[in-house]
Motif scaffolding. Sequence first.
Motif, PDB file in Angstrom:
ATOM      1  N   LYS A 110       0.834  -1.201   0.000  1.00  0.00           N
ATOM      2  CA  LYS A 110       0.000   0.000   0.000  1.00  0.00           C
ATOM      3  C   LYS A 110       0.874   1.259   0.000  1.00  0.00           C
ATOM      4  O   LYS A 110       0.446   2.321   0.447  1.00  0.00           O
ATOM      5  CB  LYS A 110      -0.937  -0.001   1.207  1.00  0.00           C
ATOM      6  N   THR A 111       2.099   1.112  -0.498  1.00  0.00           N
ATOM      7  CA  THR A 111       2.986   2.270  -0.578  1.00  0.00           C
ATOM      8  C   THR A 111       2.392   3.350  -1.474  1.00  0.00           C
ATOM      9  O   THR A 111       2.405   4.536  -1.148  1.00  0.00           O
ATOM     10  CB  THR A 111       4.363   1.856  -1.102  1.00  0.00           C
ATOM     11  N   PHE A 112       1.851   2.910  -2.633  1.00  0.00           N
ATOM     12  CA  PHE A 112       1.175   3.831  -3.536  1.00  0.00           C
ATOM     13  C   PHE A 112      -0.311   3.490  -3.557  1.00  0.00           C
ATOM     14  O   PHE A 112      -0.689   2.342  -3.794  1.00  0.00           O
ATOM     15  CB  PHE A 112       1.746   3.748  -4.952  1.00  0.00           C
ATOM     16  N   LEU A 113      -1.138   4.505  -3.297  1.00  0.00           N
ATOM     17  CA  LEU A 113      -2.586   4.343  -3.335  1.00  0.00           C
ATOM     18  C   LEU A 113      -3.155   5.295  -4.375  1.00  0.00           C
ATOM     19  O   LEU A 113      -2.773   6.472  -4.431  1.00  0.00           O
ATOM     20  CB  LEU A 113      -3.210   4.663  -1.976  1.00  0.00           C
ATOM     21  N   PHE A 114      -4.058   4.794  -5.191  1.00  0.00           N
ATOM     22  CA  PHE A 114      -4.759   5.642  -6.140  1.00  0.00           C
ATOM     23  C   PHE A 114      -6.208   5.757  -5.690  1.00  0.00           C
ATOM     24  O   PHE A 114      -6.874   4.741  -5.454  1.00  0.00           O
ATOM     25  CB  PHE A 114      -4.692   5.058  -7.551  1.00  0.00           C
TER      26      PHE A 114
END
Length: 411
Positions: A110-114
Amino acid sequence: MKKLLFSLALLCPILAYSQSNNAPSSYDLHDITITGYLQTQYQKAQLSGIYSFSGGDFGKNSSERFMIRRGRLKIDRVDKYSSVVFQIDATQNGVQLMDAFIQFHKPGSKTFLFTAGLFNRPFGYSIVYSSGYRDFPERARVFQTLMPRERDLGAMISFRPKKDFKFITAEVAVINGSGHSARDYDSKKDIVGNLGFKFDSLANKKLHIGFGGSVYKGFVRSDTETYLSLQDNAYVKNTSAGNVDWYTKRDYYGANLQLQYDNTFGSSSLKAEYISGSQPGVGTSSSISGPVASTSFSAQPATDLYLRSFSGYYIWFTQQIAKTNLTALVGYDVYDPNKHINEKEIGAANSFTTAGDVKFSTLGYGLTYLINPRLKLTVYNEHVVNEPTQLPQYIDDLKDDVFTTRLQYRW
């Protein structure tokens, strides 16, 4: 367990995503989960019919009221790849959609969430921090004016590393700019960026620090041939056929700080936020009166734009009393919608200044009592002061103080 839950409720946003409106109740895998809170309150104003940022204006002949301030029902679901959040607000005024967004990420990370949909603008601290956890009854006047209802429609990318740089949070969003509204009134989009830092366990795990900075770059469309800009304590009209469909800048710059120290007497917390920039507004009229003249727009303004440079801030201090379930609150906030004008010049002949230029400050103080881990009582008084001007309604300080007694239940 009761004391543990009470301590968790006091912590800065440094602790849990659940305290952010832009998140499900938990990022652990789960099927449909229902959470929410209900705030019911009694309020007493100094005079009937006052303008108020403490739950809305009072009725023309009313200085006392019972009301449902917030009735939030949040439904969310989280799987391996994505999550969905849907939240409504049910009060005596009806039911309104508050949040509706989808988030997805790389499986196992979940380092990058859109995020896409209707969500809180990722600006600063208090906009995103949930009203169900906030100790103070309302957000500061400056944020209620610039970002009413806090939310907007758009898309956002969030960076939340879990290992070496877990103390950093970065977010960038592209939004309509018209706020909590289903209809955008122009073709341009606004950009919001936020960078935050958090350190949870300093000084033998007694000190918690969070701080960050935010930027908002936006536009407001002109629908008339005239706009007004400030020169030497008076507005000057700029008229041209080319001003129709012209865009003026709506830029904000903010910084925030949260400190908490868990001492022998009880947890002490200090939270502060400052914001400054340019905010296009309008002049007062039969349909737009008082402080609303400097607020952000949810629909295309049909009157001439006023170009204002503003500043504002708040300082919130809370002190747990002797490690009991009682917490003392003291807050102070200031909103100056036009920082380049002398207050004594507002209302002068041919200055075109309005109530939308008046500076306000608010001193608040009160207590909260955690009756049990879910039920909280808040007693709070706000002393609101406006700077004297030449405007007939603002020659002296208005009698617009508000006393609030609130009961909140969270599940």
